[in-house]
Each structure stands twice: as C-alpha cells, then as structure tokens.
Design a protein around this motif. Structure first.
Motif, short mmCIF file in Angstrom:
data_model
loop_
_atom_site.label_atom_id
_atom_site.label_comp_id
_atom_site.label_asym_id
_atom_site.label_seq_id
_atom_site.Cartn_x
_atom_site.Cartn_y
_atom_site.Cartn_z
N ILE A 148 5.07 -12.08 -16.21
CA ILE A 148 6.07 -12.19 -17.27
C ILE A 148 7.20 -11.20 -17.00
O ILE A 148 8.36 -11.46 -17.25
CB ILE A 148 5.44 -11.86 -18.65
N GLU A 149 6.82 -10.03 -16.51
CA GLU A 149 7.79 -8.98 -16.17
C GLU A 149 7.13 -8.06 -15.18
O GLU A 149 5.90 -8.05 -15.07
CB GLU A 149 8.22 -8.20 -17.42
N TYR A 150 7.92 -7.29 -14.48
CA TYR A 150 7.36 -6.23 -13.65
C TYR A 150 8.40 -5.13 -13.51
O TYR A 150 9.59 -5.36 -13.76
CB TYR A 150 6.92 -6.76 -12.27
N ILE A 202 3.05 -1.18 -21.71
CA ILE A 202 3.94 -1.15 -20.54
C ILE A 202 5.11 -0.21 -20.76
O ILE A 202 5.38 0.19 -21.89
CB ILE A 202 4.46 -2.57 -20.19
N GLU A 203 5.78 0.14 -19.67
CA GLU A 203 6.88 1.09 -19.80
C GLU A 203 8.17 0.37 -20.26
O GLU A 203 8.21 -0.84 -20.41
CB GLU A 203 7.04 1.95 -18.54
N ILE A 204 9.20 1.18 -20.43
CA ILE A 204 10.37 0.73 -21.18
C ILE A 204 11.19 -0.40 -20.51
O ILE A 204 11.64 -1.32 -21.19
CB ILE A 204 11.23 1.97 -21.50
N SER A 253 6.75 14.41 -11.93
CA SER A 253 7.52 13.15 -11.92
C SER A 253 7.38 12.42 -13.24
O SER A 253 8.33 11.84 -13.76
CB SER A 253 7.02 12.20 -10.83
N ARG A 254 6.18 12.43 -13.78
CA ARG A 254 5.93 11.72 -15.04
C ARG A 254 6.65 12.40 -16.21
O ARG A 254 7.14 11.74 -17.11
CB ARG A 254 4.42 11.58 -15.28
N LEU A 255 6.72 13.74 -16.15
CA LEU A 255 7.46 14.44 -17.22
C LEU A 255 8.96 14.16 -17.11
O LEU A 255 9.64 13.98 -18.12
CB LEU A 255 7.16 15.95 -17.18
N GLU A 261 -9.10 -1.80 -16.37
CA GLU A 261 -7.86 -1.07 -16.65
C GLU A 261 -6.67 -1.79 -16.04
O GLU A 261 -5.62 -1.91 -16.65
CB GLU A 261 -7.93 0.36 -16.10
N TYR A 262 -6.84 -2.23 -14.79
CA TYR A 262 -5.76 -2.92 -14.06
C TYR A 262 -6.38 -3.87 -13.06
O TYR A 262 -7.55 -3.72 -12.68
CB TYR A 262 -4.94 -1.91 -13.23
N PHE A 263 -5.56 -4.80 -12.56
CA PHE A 263 -5.88 -5.50 -11.32
C PHE A 263 -5.21 -4.69 -10.23
O PHE A 263 -3.97 -4.63 -10.18
CB PHE A 263 -5.35 -6.94 -11.36
N VAL A 304 -4.23 -7.10 -19.27
CA VAL A 304 -4.54 -6.24 -18.12
C VAL A 304 -3.46 -6.47 -17.07
O VAL A 304 -3.27 -7.59 -16.60
CB VAL A 304 -5.95 -6.55 -17.56
N SER A 305 -2.75 -5.41 -16.73
CA SER A 305 -1.64 -5.51 -15.79
C SER A 305 -2.11 -5.47 -14.34
O SER A 305 -3.23 -5.02 -14.05
CB SER A 305 -0.68 -4.34 -15.99
N ALA A 306 -1.23 -5.91 -13.46
CA ALA A 306 -1.45 -5.71 -12.03
C ALA A 306 -0.67 -4.47 -11.61
O ALA A 306 0.41 -4.20 -12.15
CB ALA A 306 -0.95 -6.93 -11.26
N THR A 341 0.13 -1.59 -8.06
CA THR A 341 -0.13 -1.17 -6.69
C THR A 341 -0.62 0.28 -6.63
O THR A 341 -0.91 0.79 -5.56
CB THR A 341 1.14 -1.30 -5.82
N ARG A 342 -0.71 0.94 -7.82
CA ARG A 342 -1.19 2.33 -7.75
C ARG A 342 -2.70 2.33 -7.51
O ARG A 342 -3.40 1.38 -7.83
CB ARG A 342 -0.77 3.11 -9.00
N ALA A 343 -3.18 3.45 -6.94
CA ALA A 343 -4.61 3.56 -6.64
C ALA A 343 -5.40 3.75 -7.93
O ALA A 343 -4.89 4.38 -8.86
CB ALA A 343 -4.83 4.75 -5.71
N TYR A 381 4.48 -0.48 -8.22
CA TYR A 381 4.79 -1.66 -9.01
C TYR A 381 3.76 -1.80 -10.12
O TYR A 381 2.56 -1.55 -9.91
CB TYR A 381 4.62 -2.92 -8.16
N TYR A 382 4.23 -2.27 -11.28
CA TYR A 382 3.35 -2.63 -12.39
C TYR A 382 3.87 -3.94 -12.97
O TYR A 382 5.08 -4.10 -13.12
CB TYR A 382 3.41 -1.58 -13.52
N GLY A 383 2.99 -4.88 -13.32
CA GLY A 383 3.47 -6.14 -13.88
C GLY A 383 2.44 -6.81 -14.78
O GLY A 383 1.24 -6.56 -14.67
#
Ligand code: ADP
Ligand code: 5GP
Length: 213
Positions: free
Chosen positions: A74-76, A105-107, A150-152, A55-57, A39-41, A43-45, A83-85
C-alpha cells in the motif's frame, strides 16, 4: 437496521522508542476480536526475539524491490537505511471482515496511506519527555549508540509533521495510554461521515413506517 460496522483504517506513528509496539501489543491482548495489526515487510535485520511473520516479514532488498514492482505494498518508505512497507492483501481482507486495522508506520508512509484512503485515522504517540524517549531507547537495548543517535535525529524531523495527524497521545502510564487510544478509535466509529449508509437506512425506514408499510 444493519448493525454491523465497517472497519476503520488506523495509522499509529510516533518516535522510535515512544512505545508504539508495546501499546499495540496491550491493545490486541485486551481487544483480540476488535483489532487487526498489519505486519509490515522490512529489510532491517530481526532484533532478538523477533519472528518472521509476527513483528515483520524480514526480506532482502531484492525481495522488497520486487514487492514494490508487483504493487503488493500500500505504501513504503525508507527509514534509517532500511525499507519498510505495508502489504496490501491483509489490510484489505481484514477491513472487509469489519475489523479495525492498525498500521504502525512512520510519518512518510502515514501521509501516503491518507492520500490513498482519505478516511484513515491518524494517531501520533509520544513519550512524556525527550529525556524519557532516550531512556526508553537505551533501556530497550536493541540498538547500538549510533543507531540510537540516528533515531533521535529522525525524531526531531518527525516532530515537525505532527500537525498532519488527527490525535496526539502521550504514552506516560501504559494502561492509561491504551485506554485513550481505544477510546479515540471507539469514538471515531460514531462520526456521521462514517455512518452514511446507516443514516440512509434509518431515513428509508422512517419513510416506510410513516406510510404504514
Ligand atoms: P516503539 O515501538 O515506539 O519503538 P517500544 O514499544 O519498543 O517503542 O518501546 C520502547 C521501550 O520503552 C521498550 O523497552 C518498552 O518496554 C518501554 N515502554 C513502552 N511504553 C512504556 C511506558 N508507558 N512506560 C515505560 N516504559 C515503556
Ligand atoms: P523499527 O525498526 O523500530 O521496528 O521501525 C522503524 C520505523 O519504521 C518505525 O517508525 C515504524 O513505525 C516504521 N515502520 C514499520 N513498518 C512500516 C511500514 O510498513 N511502512 C512505513 N512507512 N513505516 C514503517
């Protein structure tokens, strides 16, 4: 001979809307003792229905930055303004228990994880077509039009990095895709380089056996 197997660290990436979350949910329902999903951390709502710790912290930017400072991740990475980490402690604990640990996680994060842990298995998931990707993002109904755009755009960038991955899986029919993902991971356990300890034990056993011990 020791039959307990070592957990594999697995990264699953794919365009937003490809179905990663859906695949992971089904995989965990089907094989609850086998996999642990990190489970990642972020900052998104939270989206509607998402729970803190599931789903997330969900944390503030300040909290996230102090996690970075304390080296708890480990990474972010930054992804579309947030931010995602990946928190370190859970991943390390589950791997030690022999579970296969999945990071969704993303690339950029995927490549950082592989730098730190070179035997990480990298899987990339796509939808069957770009049209279907947009339909899934719109159909999910969790983002406004600008965020979907933006996501596309981000998907176009991410598509340039797919060759860094080990496997490419198309999520057309969900159950077929889940079976493919499980099959890839299962096969990975039999790779010679992941079994060096057991191979050495076999050698020693043969040696002792022939000496009549
Ligand atoms: P991601 O986690 O990759 O952003 P999601 O798991 O949230 O994607 O899936 C995006 C949308 O597509 C969701 O509404 C989900 O129900 C739908 N979806 C996922 N997999 C499939 C599939 N194989 N066929 C049709 N729709 C799917
Ligand atoms: P979403 O906002 O749709 O949940 O996630 C956006 C993107 O962030 C997805 O590509 C997802 O895989 C990625 N992501 C989720 N958690 C992490 C993480 O801990 N680290 C990194 N690098 N990316 C993450």
């Amino acid at each position: 001979m020791n039959t307990g197997r070592k957990g594999i660290l697995i990264v699953v990436s794919g365009f937003s809307g490809a179905g990663k979350g859906t695949i992971m949910k089904r995989l965990l329902e089907r094989y609850p003792d086998r996999y642990a999903l990190s489970v990642s951390a972020t900052t998104r709502a939270p989206r509607q229905g998402e729970e803190h710790g599931r789903e997330y912290f969900f944390v503030s930017t300040e909290e996230f930055e102090s996690m970075i400072k304390r080296e708890e991740l480990i990474e972010y990475a930054r992804y579309v303004n947030n931010y995602y980490g990946t928190p370190r402690s859970y991943v390390e604990e589950k791997l030690l228990e022999g579970r296969d640990v999945i990071l969704e996680i993303e690339i950029q994060g995927a490549l950082k994880v592989r730098e730190k842990f070179p035997d990480t298995l990298l899987l990339f998931v796509t939808p069957p077509s770009a049209k279907e990707l947009k339909a899934r993002l719109v159909g999910r109904g969790t983002e406004d039009e600008a965020t979907i755009a933006s996501r596309l755009n981000r998907a176009v960038e991410e598509s340039r990095g797919i060759e860094n991955y080990d496997y490419f899986v198309v999520n057309d029919d969900l159950d077929t895709c889940v079976a493919q993902v499980h099959g890839i991971i299962e096969g990975e356990h039999y790779r010679v380089s992941r079994n060096t300890g057991r191979i050495e034990e076999m050698r020693q056993e043969l040696h002792s056996f022939l000496k009549g011990e």
